[in-house]
Design an enzyme around this catalytic site. Structure first.
Site, PDB file in Angstrom:
ATOM      1  N   HIS A 295       0.841  -1.202   0.000  1.00 41.51           N
ATOM      2  CA  HIS A 295       0.000   0.000   0.000  1.00 41.51           C
ATOM      3  C   HIS A 295       0.879   1.256   0.000  1.00 41.51           C
ATOM      4  O   HIS A 295       1.364   1.674   1.052  1.00 41.51           O
ATOM      5  CB  HIS A 295      -0.912   0.002   1.227  1.00 41.51           C
ATOM      6  CG  HIS A 295      -2.031  -0.976   1.146  1.00 41.51           C
ATOM      7  ND1 HIS A 295      -2.414  -1.769   2.208  1.00 41.51           N
ATOM      8  CD2 HIS A 295      -2.871  -1.297   0.127  1.00 41.51           C
ATOM      9  CE1 HIS A 295      -3.439  -2.527   1.845  1.00 41.51           C
ATOM     10  NE2 HIS A 295      -3.724  -2.266   0.596  1.00 41.51           N
ATOM     11  N   TYR A 471       3.194  -0.733   5.546  1.00 43.51           N
ATOM     12  CA  TYR A 471       3.743  -1.951   6.154  1.00 43.51           C
ATOM     13  C   TYR A 471       2.880  -3.171   5.870  1.00 43.51           C
ATOM     14  O   TYR A 471       2.643  -3.986   6.741  1.00 43.51           O
ATOM     15  CB  TYR A 471       3.946  -1.772   7.665  1.00 43.51           C
ATOM     16  CG  TYR A 471       4.365  -0.375   8.062  1.00 43.51           C
ATOM     17  CD1 TYR A 471       5.461   0.237   7.446  1.00 43.51           C
ATOM     18  CD2 TYR A 471       3.680   0.341   9.030  1.00 43.51           C
ATOM     19  CE1 TYR A 471       5.854   1.520   7.792  1.00 43.51           C
ATOM     20  CE2 TYR A 471       4.066   1.630   9.390  1.00 43.51           C
ATOM     21  CZ  TYR A 471       5.149   2.210   8.755  1.00 43.51           C
ATOM     22  OH  TYR A 471       5.533   3.496   9.094  1.00 43.51           O
ATOM     23  N   HIS A 472       2.445  -3.295   4.599  1.00 44.81           N
ATOM     24  CA  HIS A 472       1.569  -4.404   4.195  1.00 44.81           C
ATOM     25  C   HIS A 472       2.122  -5.139   2.977  1.00 44.81           C
ATOM     26  O   HIS A 472       1.405  -5.333   1.995  1.00 44.81           O
ATOM     27  CB  HIS A 472       0.167  -3.872   3.874  1.00 44.81           C
ATOM     28  CG  HIS A 472      -0.513  -3.194   5.010  1.00 44.81           C
ATOM     29  ND1 HIS A 472      -1.490  -2.228   4.830  1.00 44.81           N
ATOM     30  CD2 HIS A 472      -0.371  -3.331   6.342  1.00 44.81           C
ATOM     31  CE1 HIS A 472      -1.907  -1.809   6.013  1.00 44.81           C
ATOM     32  NE2 HIS A 472      -1.242  -2.455   6.942  1.00 44.81           N
ATOM     33  N   PRO A 473       3.366  -5.592   2.983  1.00 43.89           N
ATOM     34  CA  PRO A 473       3.873  -6.310   1.810  1.00 43.89           C
ATOM     35  C   PRO A 473       3.245  -7.699   1.683  1.00 43.89           C
ATOM     36  O   PRO A 473       3.092  -8.416   2.674  1.00 43.89           O
ATOM     37  CB  PRO A 473       5.384  -6.425   2.090  1.00 43.89           C
ATOM     38  CG  PRO A 473       5.483  -6.441   3.590  1.00 43.89           C
ATOM     39  CD  PRO A 473       4.378  -5.520   4.063  1.00 43.89           C
TER      40      PRO A 473
END
Length: 548
Positions: A295, A471-473
């Site tokens: 994101h 922080y959404h890989p």
């Protein structure tokens, strides 16, 4: 400590903690969990308001940097924090409990991943959840993960909620209910004023079981593969290089950065890339490390006339003294909350059928993951806009065959032009909220993008120098059936027996929201897939492993 287990789980993050609990519950199987980081038994993990600390930590955070892009952040690399501790990123995150949209999971199913639609996953969301509001069609009330409403601690949070409605955006009391769209207060994985991540909810209650072994500060170097079968792992622990065997399966739960890295270090990946680093190819899987999605995030930063937000100045920290005492004595006050108390899911354009933008409201000037202390020392507020379903994707690649070397992370942001348009349109929508009357008593200078930036190009030119991520890989070991897929619908790695990946890396596409709750639901489903295999199949698998 024995050297042979039924299951070896690599990574005690959100997914690994779930697996550790569920796979040991019936007492039939021995499970070893290997975590590279330390224990989570520390106040900085349990205190929700200590979130900012982790951005400066090297003990609890892998603290990666992405490949720098001269066009973004003035050429400075985007910071990529990832949890390196029991609980993984659930021990260092902002604690927001968000599932995404029904359509996200139905899209996975439409891609050919049967069993992964929203109706398939909803039971696992409910199974994992203990929502203090109680059970209903969308929520559970008896799961390990405590989900709570939080009393807003900052007047700026209330101003945001009021301003959003004044600007025409509806209030939504439950982002995880029948519909996601709207603005509102986030529910958080907090219990009695303390963080309730995957370690507290799942792992610690299971650690008293004799069939569960958890080793911290154990760095896995590779999966041991013989004749296309994973038979164990090699890892460094207390100055020793050890190899332990798995009679049933090795399960990778390192997350979207570490799991593909470990696959490649083990000889599973694109054979040309492996050869370039002198690694013998055990199985050619060209999609390993591809399909990285995140994101991308931009912020509107506004100075404040008032001083009731948070600042990192000496005066601001002194003003936190009463709250610090309140937390120490009662586990109440500002330190008992996520700093992100409110936000929303809105459409960047009115003609869309569902939200494509997420908002995170913060009562401080927050940029560069909170590491810009000079900025944060000023009085102000920020709201972050992220593109929920980006069309750009990047890669995780090896820099070296040395397991201690951080991988090469390239998000490839804005490779697809539409992501840029969605982000700019999202900034325009956010500006409507920030211009509403509820902010009149606060609003001073807009620092970024700045009021003079009013064309699409001008807005983008400004915000791209403050680009970040949420922080959404995900996606680097994607589930699917095409040539770039890594795992099947049971999360088994193609071409290698006895090996699964269970974490956010298996998501084929990024979901419309924070990824912690979905990762936990994925692991709940994976545990059932593993445990529900016919006993004869498990026994045969065990025999094969011993023979090997």
């Amino acid at each position: 400590m024995k050297s042979r287990y039924d299951y070896i789980v690599v990574g005690a993050g959100s997914a690994g903690c779930v697996l550790a609990n569920r796979l040991t519950a019936n007492g039939k199987y021995s499970v070893l969990v290997l975590e590279a980081g330390p224990s989570d038994k520390t106040p900085v993990v349990s205190t929700p308001g200590a979130f900012a600390y982790f951005m400066f930590s090297r003990k609890y955070n892998w603290a990666y940097n992405a490949t720098s892009n001269p066009a973004l952040r003035n050429g400075q690399p985007v910071f990529v924090p990832r949890g390196k501790v029991l609980g993984g990123s659930s021990s260092v995150n902002g604690m927001l409990y968000v599932r995404g949209q029904k359509e996200d999971y139905d899209h996975w199913s439409a891609l050919g991943n049967s069993g992964w639609g929203f109706d398939d996953l909803l039971p696992y969301f409910k199974k994992s959840e203990c929502n203090e509001r109680g059970a209903d069609a969308f929520h559970g009330d008896s799961g390990p993960l405590h989900v709570s409403d939080r009393q807003a601690q900052y007047p700026l949070t209330e101003a945001f909620i009021q301003a959003s409605q004044q600007a025409g955006f509806k209030f939504n009391p439950d982002f995880n209910g029948a519909a996601q769209e709207g603005v509102g207060y986030y529910q958080c994985t907090i219990k009695n004023g303390q963080r309730c991540g995957a370690a507290r909810g799942y792992l610690h209650p299971a650690m008293e079981r004799k069939n569960l072994t958890v080793l911290t500060e154990a760095t896995v170097k590779k999966v041991v593969i013989e004749d296309k079968k994973a038979i164990g792992v090699s890892f460094a622990y207390k100055g020793q290089d050890l190899t332990f065997h798995a009679d049933q399966e090795v399960i990778l739960s390192g997350g979207a950065i570490n799991s593909p890295q470990l696959l490649m270090l083990s000889g599973i990946g694109n054979q040309d890339h492996l050869a370039a680093h002198g690694i013998d190819c055990q199985h050619h899987l060209p999609g390993v490390g591809e399909n990285l999605q995140e994101h991308v995030d931009a912020c509107v930063l506004v100075k404040s006339k008032k001083k009731d937000g948070f600042t990192a100045s000496l005066g601001g920290l002194l003003r936190m003294t009463p709250d610090t005492l309140k937390y120490v004595l009662k586990k109440e006050g500002k330190l008992s909350n996520s700093i992100t108390e409110a936000g929303g899911f809105i459409k960047s354009r009115e003609d869309l059928d569902r939200p494509d933008i997420q908002l995170h409201m913060l009562p401080l000037l927050f940029d560069d993951s909170g590491r810009d202390l000079k900025l944060m020392a000023q009085h102000g507020y920020s709201c972050h806009v992220c593109v929920l379903r980006p069309k750009s994707s990047g890669t995780v690649k090896l820099r070296s065959a040395d397991p201690a070397m951080a991988p090469d992370i390239d998000f490839n942001f804005f490779a697809h032009e539409e992501d840029k348009k969605v982000l700019v349109d999202g900034i325009r929508q956010l500006r409507k909220i920030l211009a509403a009357p509820a902010f009149d008593g606060y609003r001073a200078e807009e620092l970024n993008p700045g009021i003079e930036a009013d064309t699409d190009e001008a807005i983008f030119d400004k915000i791209k120098q403050h680009i970040g991520l949420v922080y959404h890989p995900v996606g680097t070991c994607k589930m699917g059936h095409d040539a770039m897929a890594i795992v099947d619908t049971e999360l088994k790695v193609y071409g290698v027996k006895g090996l699964r990946v269970v974490d956010a890396s298996v998501m084929p596409t990024l979901i419309s929201g924070n990824t912690n709750a979905p990762t936990i639901a994925i692991a709940e489903k994976a545990a059932e897939l593993i445990l529900n295999r016919p006993a004869s199949h498990q026994q045969q698998h065990q025999t094969d492993s011993i023979t090997a």
